[in-house]
Design an enzyme around this catalytic site. Structure first.
Site, PDB file in Angstrom:
ATOM      1  N   SER A  62       0.724  -1.203   0.025  1.00  0.00           N
ATOM      2  CA  SER A  62       0.015   0.134  -0.031  1.00  0.00           C
ATOM      3  C   SER A  62       0.676   1.253  -0.160  1.00  0.00           C
ATOM      4  CB  SER A  62      -0.846  -0.090   1.296  1.00  0.00           C
ATOM      5  OG  SER A  62      -1.426   1.535   1.424  1.00  0.00           O
ATOM      6  N   HIS A  66      -1.174  -1.458  -4.273  1.00  0.00           N
ATOM      7  CA  HIS A  66      -2.429  -1.240  -3.471  1.00  0.00           C
ATOM      8  C   HIS A  66      -2.599   0.362  -3.416  1.00  0.00           C
ATOM      9  CE1 HIS A  66      -6.036  -2.144  -0.871  1.00  0.00           C
ATOM     10  NE2 HIS A  66      -5.536  -1.140  -0.015  1.00  0.00           N
ATOM     11  N   ASP A  91      -4.860   3.490  -2.125  1.00  0.00           N
ATOM     12  CA  ASP A  91      -5.680   3.754  -1.045  1.00  0.00           C
ATOM     13  C   ASP A  91      -6.416   5.006  -1.484  1.00  0.00           C
ATOM     14  OD1 ASP A  91      -6.085   1.522   0.748  1.00  0.00           O
ATOM     15  OD2 ASP A  91      -3.992   1.978   1.076  1.00  0.00           O
ATOM     16  N   MET A 102      -9.070   8.130  -0.463  1.00  0.00           N
ATOM     17  CA  MET A 102      -9.874   8.416   0.678  1.00  0.00           C
ATOM     18  C   MET A 102     -10.706   9.750   0.086  1.00  0.00           C
ATOM     19  SD  MET A 102      -7.549   7.403   3.798  1.00  0.00           S
ATOM     20  CE  MET A 102      -6.724   6.046   3.878  1.00  0.00           C
ATOM     21  N   HIS A 111      -8.288   0.689  -3.917  1.00  0.00           N
ATOM     22  CA  HIS A 111      -9.213   0.560  -2.729  1.00  0.00           C
ATOM     23  C   HIS A 111     -10.081   1.654  -2.741  1.00  0.00           C
ATOM     24  CE1 HIS A 111      -9.521  -0.375   1.686  1.00  0.00           C
ATOM     25  NE2 HIS A 111     -10.579  -0.275   1.179  1.00  0.00           N
ATOM     26  N   MET A 164     -11.989   4.301  -0.695  1.00  0.00           N
ATOM     27  CA  MET A 164     -12.695   4.494   0.319  1.00  0.00           C
ATOM     28  C   MET A 164     -13.403   5.852   0.231  1.00  0.00           C
ATOM     29  SD  MET A 164      -9.699   3.390   3.105  1.00  0.00           S
ATOM     30  CE  MET A 164      -8.558   3.289   1.802  1.00  0.00           C
ATOM     31  N   MET A 222     -11.188  -5.567   5.741  1.00  0.00           N
ATOM     32  CA  MET A 222     -10.477  -4.814   6.559  1.00  0.00           C
ATOM     33  C   MET A 222     -10.130  -5.302   7.881  1.00  0.00           C
ATOM     34  SD  MET A 222     -10.066  -1.994   4.539  1.00  0.00           S
ATOM     35  CE  MET A 222      -9.106  -1.231   5.891  1.00  0.00           C
ATOM     36  N   ASP A 246      -6.358  -6.250   4.861  1.00  0.00           N
ATOM     37  CA  ASP A 246      -5.834  -4.916   4.734  1.00  0.00           C
ATOM     38  C   ASP A 246      -5.862  -4.411   6.049  1.00  0.00           C
ATOM     39  OD1 ASP A 246      -4.893  -2.363   3.921  1.00  0.00           O
ATOM     40  OD2 ASP A 246      -6.853  -2.002   2.736  1.00  0.00           O
TER      41      ASP A 246
HETATM   42  C1  DX5 Z   1      -6.356   1.655   5.576  1.00  0.00           C
HETATM   43  C2  DX5 Z   1      -6.087   1.544   4.365  1.00  0.00           C
HETATM   44  C3  DX5 Z   1      -4.849   0.424   4.111  1.00  0.00           C
HETATM   45  C4  DX5 Z   1      -3.264   0.837   4.853  1.00  0.00           C
HETATM   46  C5  DX5 Z   1      -2.632  -0.182   5.312  1.00  0.00           C
HETATM   47  O1  DX5 Z   1      -7.338   2.515   5.604  1.00  0.00           O
HETATM   48  O2  DX5 Z   1      -6.937   0.758   3.298  1.00  0.00           O
HETATM   49  O3  DX5 Z   1      -4.140  -0.060   2.862  1.00  0.00           O
HETATM   50  O4  DX5 Z   1      -2.527   1.571   4.000  1.00  0.00           O
HETATM   51  O5  DX5 Z   1      -1.467   0.214   5.930  1.00  0.00           O
HETATM   52  P1  DX5 Z   1      -0.766  -0.559   7.144  1.00  0.00           P
HETATM   53  O6  DX5 Z   1      -0.316  -1.816   6.546  1.00  0.00           O
HETATM   54  O7  DX5 Z   1       0.020   0.329   7.567  1.00  0.00           O
HETATM   55  O8  DX5 Z   1      -1.983  -1.065   8.297  1.00  0.00           O
HETATM   56 ZN    ZN Z   2      -6.424  -0.357   1.542  1.00  0.00          ZN
END
Ligand code: DX5
Ligand code: ZN
Length: 222
Positions: free
Chosen positions: A7, A32, A34, A36, A65, A67, A136, A175
């Site tokens: 990620s 990956h 993310d 947001m 991903h 969010m 998650m 994740d």
């Molecule tokens: C959290 C994200 C993850 C995050 C994981 O909301 O979806 O992908 O980056 O990070 P670590 O591995 O540091 O928990």
């Molecule tokens: Zn993620």
């Protein structure tokens, strides 16, 4: 077969291109990403322009991903900027089945993510359409949080649900909070696609990825 999806939320954005090359050379399977929106989760991360520009520096598939509230609005945009797999949150879609169908129609693999409090059962009537279930293992929104152990029950539930509905089991991605200390437990619980942010990007990226690959080669699934 196990896959590692680092990620980039935990990457150093000042040298993101270099870090992506390092991750690719070290043998990561996908990236990956993310996204947001500051509404579905409290923070805002990055979006289409960043994805478009890193698309030029690596050949690895992009595992995006979202969010994001009502991600249906953006499915085409993410295809255009280079997503290979698009994961939406079950909790964020008024019309989850339509979102999954649209992702696949545009030629991407479709993932559905479940927050820690959302039961696997929620996916009963879409499980046959989904390419990957993202479990998650922290509450979404931040990297570097502590793994929630209760989530270790969920991969098996996904396998059972797919079996009950008469479909092959989709990929099971986990994740959040995954480290070289708990990876063996996570694999034994039945996950086959591992997202790791902090534990890939802090310290020696190459050695960290080698650590995950070693665990992959040692543990057999439940
Ligand atoms: C959290 C994200 C993850 C995050 C994981 O909301 O979806 O992908 O980056 O990070 P670590 O591995 O540091 O928990
Ligand atoms: Zn993620």
């Amino acid at each position: 077969m196990y896959q590692l999806s680092p990620s980039i939320l935990s990457a150093d954005f000042a040298i993101l291109g270099e870090q992506l090359k390092k991750v690719e050379e070290a043998g990561a399977d996908m990236i990956h990403i993310d996204v947001m929106d500051g509404q579905f989760v409290p923070r805002i991360s990055y979006g289409m322009p960043v994805i478009e520009s890193i698309r030029k520096v690596t050949a690895l598939p992009f595992d995006v991903h979202l969010m994001v509230a009502e991600p249906f609005r953006f499915i085409e945009d993410f295809r255009e900027c280079g997503a290979d797999m698009l994961t939406v949150h079950a909790e964020a879609c008024t019309h989850l089945h339509s979102a999954i169908t649209k992702i696949k129609r545009l030629g991407m693999r479709a993932g559905v993510a479940l927050n820690p409090a959302t039961p696997v059962e929620f996916l009963r009537h879409v499980i046959g359409e989904v390419d990957m279930v993202l479990i998650m293992t922290v509450n979404p929104g931040f990297g570097g949080q502590k793994f929630i152990n209760e989530m270790l029950k969920k991969p098996k539930r996904v396998m059972e649900l797919a079996g009950e509905e008469g479909y092959p089991c989709p990929d099971i991605q986990v994740d959040g909070g995954i480290t070289l200390s708990n990876i063996r437990e996570v694999l034994a619980a039945g996950a086959n696609n591992i997202v790791a942010g902090t534990s890939v990007f802090s310290g020696d990226i190459r050695a960290n990825i080698a650590g995950f690959q070693e665990a992959f080669s040692q543990v057999s699934p439940a």
